[in-house]
Design a protein around this motif. Structure first.
Motif, PDB file in Angstrom:
ATOM      1  N   ARG A 204      -3.167   8.065 -11.752  1.00 34.90           N
ATOM      2  CA  ARG A 204      -2.766   8.457 -10.406  1.00 34.90           C
ATOM      3  C   ARG A 204      -2.502   7.247  -9.518  1.00 34.90           C
ATOM      4  NH1 ARG A 204      -6.888  10.348  -8.068  1.00 34.90           N
ATOM      5  NH2 ARG A 204      -8.358   9.944  -9.762  1.00 34.90           N
ATOM      6  N   ASP A 226      -5.387  16.987 -21.625  1.00 39.92           N
ATOM      7  CA  ASP A 226      -4.390  17.774 -20.882  1.00 39.92           C
ATOM      8  C   ASP A 226      -3.230  18.188 -21.780  1.00 39.92           C
ATOM      9  OD1 ASP A 226      -5.793  17.665 -18.560  1.00 39.92           O
ATOM     10  OD2 ASP A 226      -4.565  16.125 -17.606  1.00 39.92           O
ATOM     11  N   ILE A 323       4.647  16.782  -8.861  1.00 40.32           N
ATOM     12  CA  ILE A 323       3.832  17.026 -10.050  1.00 40.32           C
ATOM     13  C   ILE A 323       3.593  15.761 -10.862  1.00 40.32           C
ATOM     14  CG2 ILE A 323       4.697  19.397 -10.202  1.00 40.32           C
ATOM     15  CD1 ILE A 323       6.397  18.486 -12.596  1.00 40.32           C
ATOM     16  N   ALA A 326      -0.127  14.704 -11.367  1.00 39.58           N
ATOM     17  CA  ALA A 326      -0.823  15.538 -12.346  1.00 39.58           C
ATOM     18  C   ALA A 326      -0.402  15.182 -13.768  1.00 39.58           C
ATOM     19  CB  ALA A 326      -0.556  17.015 -12.067  1.00 39.58           C
ATOM     20  N   THR A 329      -2.180  11.949 -15.400  1.00 42.48           N
ATOM     21  CA  THR A 329      -3.571  11.931 -15.856  1.00 42.48           C
ATOM     22  C   THR A 329      -3.664  12.495 -17.261  1.00 42.48           C
ATOM     23  OG1 THR A 329      -4.051  14.125 -14.943  1.00 42.48           O
ATOM     24  CG2 THR A 329      -4.366  12.235 -13.488  1.00 42.48           C
ATOM     25  N   GLU A 334      -5.170  19.750 -15.065  1.00 38.99           N
ATOM     26  CA  GLU A 334      -4.149  20.403 -14.274  1.00 38.99           C
ATOM     27  C   GLU A 334      -3.216  21.228 -15.161  1.00 38.99           C
ATOM     28  OE1 GLU A 334      -4.745  16.149 -12.668  1.00 38.99           O
ATOM     29  OE2 GLU A 334      -4.259  17.099 -14.612  1.00 38.99           O
ATOM     30  N   VAL A 336       0.479  22.176 -15.405  1.00 42.09           N
ATOM     31  CA  VAL A 336       1.768  21.747 -14.837  1.00 42.09           C
ATOM     32  C   VAL A 336       2.889  22.201 -15.759  1.00 42.09           C
ATOM     33  CG1 VAL A 336       3.125  19.786 -14.068  1.00 42.09           C
ATOM     34  CG2 VAL A 336       0.646  19.720 -13.828  1.00 42.09           C
TER      35      VAL A 336
END
Length: 340
Positions: A204, A226, A323, A326, A329, A334, A336
């Protein structure tokens, strides 16, 4: 006697009629010839009138030609832009495969950079030279064996000053590291170090360490919870004409491995060149604006190419700026949707 005169008169009358007929025929032929000649003269005059253009006609032709040339030039430029965008995406795919090959051989993705003041156990590793950043570590996997050998040998002798010699490979132009739309910037202040049009994703921001390429990182694919198709690894940023666009050497603004070697941060805590502290969003930039160094952008129209952790490449429009944090990371949890 009377009969003889009558015959003579008839002969004379016949000759007179014949002469008149002959004369009339000649006159008709002459009239016909004159008519044809007059018709030819009329046609030639009309032809002469038609072969010329009025000023208005000339201006109309010039305008049409100018319009056609502009349309052709526009089409050619669009074709060039499309070709540059495709080649740029192909460069990222090659880097994606190289990063995965590096992971297979080292059991983790490469660190963005090894800080000279990192823990001793990290510095003692023969494979992790201080200041050798992630693009330099990919050379063996990008069919750049000669450059890789020269780089490793140089770092084995000197990992701090990066002078030539021994760092003879520092000025090499690696085609995979340059987007065709990003013409190589001139070197600044004799700082002849190879340029790169792509930057790694540290997370981020520069200090969050929640991406996949940051200082002293050793992220495994298994750590990307993720999802590899939902996590960014590398993005476009045209190479500036200074040390912030290097592929060879550097350890970042303040030792965090961010900009000198091409690790991208989405939030800058320290001002430079009069630029605001951030956060900097994914948005169009300019080559003459030094603050454009601190965010993703490209010289393509409407967005930029991004490499995801599954080695896929997507062209993201600038409207997807919200976005990007997100996607930056690796384990933020998240949900997305990546734009098509």
């Amino acid at each position: 006697m009377h009969g003889s005169r009558l015959a003579t008169v008839r002969v004379v009358e016949a000759k007179s009629v014949r002469q008149r007929l002959i004369a009339g025929s000649v006159e008709m032929r002459e009239d016909s010839v004159l008519g044809r000649e007059n018709s030819a003269d009329v046609n030639m005059k009309a032809l002469r009138r038609r072969t010329g253009f009025t000023l208005i006609e000339t201006l109309v032709v010039v305008a049409i030609l100018g319009l056609l040339i502009s349309l052709l030039a526009c089409a050619v430029q669009k074709a060039r832009d499309a070709a540059a965008r495709v080649k740029c995406a192909n460069n990222l795919r090659q880097m994606g495969l190289a990063l995965h090959h590096y992971h297979d051989s080292s059991s983790s993705l490469p660190p963005a950079v090894i800080h000279p003041w990192s823990p001793p156990d990290l510095l003692q590793s023969t494979d992790l030279y201080p200041l050798l950043n992630w693009p330099g570590r990919l050379l063996p996997f990008l069919d750049q064996d000669a450059a890789a050998v020269l780089t490793r040998q140089a770092y084995a002798q000197d990992s701090y000053l990066l002078t030539d010699p021994p760092h003879v490979a520092r000025g090499l132009i690696i085609p995979t590291f340059l987007c065709p739309a990003d013409n190589p910037r001139p070197f600044l202040h004799n700082d002849r170090i190879g340029r790169i049009s792509y930057v790694g994703v540290s997370g981020r921001h520069a200090f969050s360490r929640d991406g996949v390429l940051y200082m002293d990182s050793s992220i495994r694919i298994a750590d990307i919870t993720d999802g590899t198709s939902q996590t960014l690894m590398v993005g476009e940023r045209p190479a500036p004409a200074d040390a912030f666009g290097r592929w060879y050497g550097g350890w970042g603004q303040w030792g965090n491995g961010d900009a000198f070697l091409g690790v991208r941060e989405l939030d800058i805590q320290d001002s430079i060149w009069g630029c605001p502290p951030g956060p900097y969003q994914f948005a169009p930039g300019r080559l003459d604006n030094p603050c454009s160094t601190f965010h993703f952008w490209s010289l393509h129209t409407g967005g930029a190419n991004f490499l995801f952790c599954d080695a896929s490449v997507h062209f993201l429009p600038y409207s997807a700026a919200a976005i990007i944090p997100a996607l930056a990371t690796r384990s933020g949890g998240e949900a997305v949707a990546v734009p098509d």
